[in-house]
Design an enzyme around this catalytic site. Sequence first.
Site, short mmCIF file in Angstrom:
data_model
loop_
_atom_site.label_atom_id
_atom_site.label_comp_id
_atom_site.label_asym_id
_atom_site.label_seq_id
_atom_site.Cartn_x
_atom_site.Cartn_y
_atom_site.Cartn_z
N GLY A 148 44.90 6.29 33.05
CA GLY A 148 44.10 5.08 32.98
C GLY A 148 43.18 4.90 34.17
O GLY A 148 42.97 5.82 34.97
N LYS A 149 42.65 3.68 34.29
CA LYS A 149 41.66 3.39 35.32
C LYS A 149 42.16 2.28 36.23
O LYS A 149 43.35 2.14 36.46
CB LYS A 149 40.32 3.05 34.67
CG LYS A 149 39.72 4.23 33.90
CD LYS A 149 38.26 4.04 33.65
CE LYS A 149 37.61 5.28 33.08
NZ LYS A 149 36.13 5.17 33.10
N THR B 61 43.03 -1.45 37.76
CA THR B 61 43.50 -2.75 37.30
C THR B 61 43.98 -3.55 38.51
O THR B 61 43.89 -3.09 39.65
CB THR B 61 44.61 -2.61 36.25
OG1 THR B 61 44.84 -3.90 35.64
CG2 THR B 61 45.91 -2.10 36.87
N ILE C 199 48.52 -1.03 29.95
CA ILE C 199 49.54 0.01 29.97
C ILE C 199 48.94 1.27 30.59
O ILE C 199 47.85 1.70 30.20
CB ILE C 199 50.07 0.32 28.55
CG1 ILE C 199 50.82 -0.90 28.01
CG2 ILE C 199 50.99 1.55 28.56
CD1 ILE C 199 51.29 -0.74 26.58
N GLY D 219 53.96 1.95 33.80
CA GLY D 219 54.31 1.21 32.60
C GLY D 219 53.31 0.15 32.22
O GLY D 219 52.15 0.46 31.94
N PHE D 220 53.74 -1.13 32.23
CA PHE D 220 52.90 -2.19 31.68
C PHE D 220 52.79 -3.35 32.65
O PHE D 220 53.60 -3.54 33.56
CB PHE D 220 53.48 -2.69 30.35
CG PHE D 220 54.81 -3.39 30.48
CD1 PHE D 220 54.89 -4.75 30.78
CD2 PHE D 220 55.99 -2.69 30.28
CE1 PHE D 220 56.12 -5.39 30.90
CE2 PHE D 220 57.23 -3.32 30.40
CZ PHE D 220 57.30 -4.67 30.70
N CYS E 177 40.15 -1.67 33.74
CA CYS E 177 40.41 -0.53 32.86
C CYS E 177 39.12 0.20 32.48
O CYS E 177 39.09 0.96 31.50
CB CYS E 177 41.17 -0.97 31.60
SG CYS E 177 42.74 -1.78 31.97
#
EC number: 2.3.1.181
Length: 266
Positions: free
Chosen positions: A75-76, A78, A185, A197-198, A215
């Site tokens: 992901g990116k 956050t 996530i 995780g989240f 994100c």
Amino acid sequence: MSELRFVHMGFGADAVEYQEAWDEQRRVHAARFADEVPDTVLLLEHPPVYTAGRRTEDSERPLDGTPVVDVDRGGKITWHGPGQLVGYPIQKLPRPVDVIAHVRRLEEALIRACAEFGLETSRVEGRSGVWVLGDPVEQRPALGGLSLDFDPRLTDEEFDPRMNGPEYAPSNAGQRREDRKIAAIGIRVAKGVTMHGFALNVNPDNRWFDRIIPCGIRDAGVASLANELGRDVTIAEVVPVVERHLRAVMENADLKPRVIEKTPAV
């Protein structure tokens, strides 16, 4: 069925610094790989911190030089902070690992948890996480007096919402009736065991997201349970609900290795 253990690392005044939680993740990850502990979910809040996954671009980071922690998840970029429930499921998966199936299970548990609070959420094709869907484009309010048909975020690759006032801010996506992410996530799998995780937005100050491109998505925003429901919702209320749905989804999942398609010999 596999046993799932929950560990509350700290909330509120006991929020856990990111580095401390990351170190604990690695410790539990090693123990889970060695079968010394069962599948484990670390639950906590963080003090305010920006974290950047491996695919984060420089153009998505804070413009003011605010520090960012670079991490080894997918992901990116956050944000984590007060009012956000963070969960780090550390679970052993069969090999070859089906990463997408693991992400879908996390999404499903969080979708069910939001529904229990009376909020309908969904997935968005091609975008991980849990979303509150916006209105159809033609029914959304105009931005800056312009029709959304001319939304510069969709047509100008160099348009930067961080520099164009609150009307384009990710935290105001609900007012614009756009798709908005309520749970992000991002995971990593090493040696067949998951990490990271989240992050579920319960009642944070979502303006923290306005300093970045959350994100890496420029044409949507962020949401929270409290804002969407129009009432106060606390982390303490949400933790047992999320635990119950994670347990229901993850303990009862029929874990299977990813299917590898073989190219037929010519």
